[in-house]
Design an enzyme around this catalytic site. Structure first.
Site, mmCIF file in Angstrom:
data_model
loop_
_atom_site.group_PDB
_atom_site.id
_atom_site.type_symbol
_atom_site.label_atom_id
_atom_site.label_comp_id
_atom_site.label_asym_id
_atom_site.label_seq_id
_atom_site.Cartn_x
_atom_site.Cartn_y
_atom_site.Cartn_z
ATOM 1 N N HIS A 168 -65.633 88.203 72.082
ATOM 2 C CA HIS A 168 -65.631 89.383 72.949
ATOM 3 C C HIS A 168 -66.584 90.445 72.405
ATOM 4 O O HIS A 168 -67.424 90.995 73.139
ATOM 5 C CB HIS A 168 -64.201 89.922 73.037
ATOM 6 C CG HIS A 168 -64.058 91.210 73.787
ATOM 7 N ND1 HIS A 168 -63.506 91.274 75.048
ATOM 8 C CD2 HIS A 168 -64.385 92.489 73.462
ATOM 9 C CE1 HIS A 168 -63.500 92.533 75.456
ATOM 10 N NE2 HIS A 168 -64.024 93.289 74.500
ATOM 11 N N GLU A 169 -66.482 90.714 71.111
ATOM 12 C CA GLU A 169 -67.333 91.738 70.504
ATOM 13 C C GLU A 169 -68.799 91.307 70.449
ATOM 14 O O GLU A 169 -69.700 92.132 70.602
ATOM 15 C CB GLU A 169 -66.833 92.064 69.091
ATOM 16 C CG GLU A 169 -65.481 92.753 69.061
ATOM 17 C CD GLU A 169 -65.456 94.044 69.857
ATOM 18 O OE1 GLU A 169 -66.481 94.768 69.867
ATOM 19 O OE2 GLU A 169 -64.421 94.322 70.485
#
Length: 379
Positions: free
Chosen positions: A79-80
Site C-alpha cells: 500500500h505504501e
C-alpha cells in the site's frame, strides 16, 4: 516507475528502525513500534482464530495469528509503495517508507505543489489495497472452505479491503482526508482550506470509530475486543495525525496581506575580487551579489562570514565570504508565496536571490527576515 531493488544490505538500526530493503532507492524501515503492534494483533487475533477453527489449539491459533500479522505487514508495505512510486513518478523525492505501530507512512520530502498531484499520490495506496483484496478474494472463493490456509487467505482479503476502506475515510492523515484536501484545494485555490476540511473530517472519523467499537461491545460481537483495541488505536492515530497536519499547515501557510516585496532587500552587484571590508561598507543592509570578471555570479555575500573575515583580513577578496548561488537558492518574484515559503524551509541556505522573469536580480530574501515576519503576523 517500476520498483527496483538495490543490492541487499545488511539490516541495521538507525533513527527510523530496522532497514529492510530499498525500493527505487527509497529505504524501507521497520519502526520499533511495529513489534508492539504485531504483538497486540497476535494477542487479540488468537482467540478469534480459535472460534473460527474450533479444532485449532492455542499454539496453532497463535502461529496462524503471527503469520496473518506478517501478511498484513506485507499488504501495508505494498500500500505504501503505491504512494511512494507515484510520488517518484511525479518528480517528488521520497525520504523513506516506514512501517510502524498502526500501519505505514510514506515520507515525501516536498509538499505536492498541485492538488492533482496530492490526489493521485493519496489514491495510489487504496488502489493497491483494492487490487490485493480482489486477488485474495478470488482465492477465497476458489478454495474449499475450512482449514488454516483458507482462513489466512480470507483474513488477508478482509484485511486489505478494510485497509482500503479505512484509508478512504475523509479525514486527515488518511488517504481519503488527503483526497478531500486535494479536492477542496482545487475548488478554493487554497491548500489551508483543504487542510481544515480534512481536520474536521478526522474528528467525524474518530467519533465513528469509537461508536462502532461500542456497538460491538453492546451486541457482544464475535470480535468485540479486537474491534475495540483496533478502533481506539486508530481513533487516536487519526486525531493525533490531524493535529500534526493542522500544525504543519500553520507553519507552512503564507499569512494573508504579507507580500514578498515587503521582505526582499535591495540587491547590489560587486566584483568578486572586491576587498571584503569594502563590500561590507557598500552593502549597508542590502543583499550583495558577487560577480567575477566574466560576468558569472559566484554567490551572495554572507554577512556573518564577511564580518568574521574582515576582522583579521579586510583586504581579502569578498568571494571568500560568499554563499553559493544554485538553482535551489534562486526564487522567481512571480512564484506563489506558498512555493517560496516551502523552498526557504526545505533548502539549507541563509539567503536567496530573487530574480524577475527576464533573469535579472531584483532583490535578496534572507531566511531570518521571513521568519521574523511570519512570527509577527501569526502572533
Amino acid at each position: 516507475m517500476p520498483p527496483t531493488a538495490s543490492p541487499p544490505a545488511r539490516p541495521k538500526l538507525n533513527d527510523g528502525g530496522l532497514l529492510l530493503c530499498r525500493v527505487a532507492g527509497v529505504p524501507v524501515m521497520l519502526s520499533p513500534s511495529w513489534w508492539l503492534g504485531a504483538a497486540l494483533i497476535v494477542l487479540l487475533y488468537t482467540p478469534l482464530v480459535g472460534r473460527i477453527l474450533p479444532g485449532a489449539g492455542v499454539w496453532e491459533s497463535a502461529v496462524l495469528a503471527a503469520v496473518f500479522t506478517v501478511f498484513l505487514a506485507i499488504s501495508v508495505l505494498l500500500h505504501e509503495l503505491g504512494h511512494c512510486l507515484v510520488a517518484l513518478r511525479l518528480g517528488l523525492p521520497v525520504r523513506r517508507v516506514r512501517l510502524f505501530l498502526l500501519g505505514g507512512l510514506t515520507e515525501i520530502s516536498r509538499t505536492p505543489p498541485k492538488p492533482t498531484q496530492e490526489g493521485l499520490i493519496a489514491a495510489a495506496g487504496p488502489a493497491v489495497s483494492l487490487v490485493l483484496a480482489v486477488a485474495t478474494g478470488i482465492g477465497w472463493f476458489a478454495m474449499v472452505p475450512g482449514g488454516a490456509i483458507w482462513l489466512l487467505v480470507v483474513q488477508t482479503c478482509v484485511a486489505n479491503l478494510a485497509v482500503a476502506v479505512f484509508n478512504l475515510l475523509p479525514g486527515l492523515p488518511l488517504d481519503g482526508g488527503r483526497m478531500l484536501r486535494a479536492l477542496t484545494w482545487r475548488v478554493t485555490g487554497r491548500r489551508s482550506v483543504g487542510t481544515t476540511a480534512g481536520v474536521i473530517g478526522a474528528g467525524v472519523v474518530a467519533a465513528a470509530l469509537i461508536i462502532w467499537a461500542l456497538v460491538g461491545l453492546i451486541q457482544d460481537a464475535q470480535d468485540e475486543w479486537l474491534r475495540l483495541g483496533v478502533c481506539v488505536l486508530m481513533a487516536w492515530f487519526v486525531v493525533a495525525g490531524a493535529n500534526a497536519e493542522r500544525t504543519a499547515e500553520q507553519r507552512t501557510s503564507w499569512p494573508p496581506g504579507l507580500e514578498l516585496s515587503d521582505l526582499v532587500r535591495p540587491v547590489l552587484q560587486l566584483p568578486a575580487e572586491s576587498p571584503v571590508g569594502d563590500a561590507l561598507v557598500a552593502a549597508a543592509g542590502r543583499g550583495v551579489v558577487l560577480v567575477r570578471a566574466d560576468g558569472i555570479a559566484v554567490g551572495l555575500l554572507d554577512q556573518t562570514a564577511a564580518e568574521r573575515l574582515a576582522t583579521h583580513a579586510p583586504n581579502e577578496p569578498a568571494e571568500r565570504a560568499a554563499e553559493p548561488v544554485d538553482p535551489d537558492t534562486i526564487l522567481l518574484d512571480s512564484e506563489s508565496p506558498e512555493a517560496i515559503l516551502e523552498r526557504v524551509q526545505t533548502v539549507l541556505a541563509w539567503q536567496f536571490l530573487v530574480i524577475d522573469e527576464e533573469g535579472r536580480p531584483s532583490g535578496v530574501l534572507r531566511r531570518e527576515d521571513l521568519r521574523a515576519a511570519l512570527r509577527a503576523r501569526r502572533t
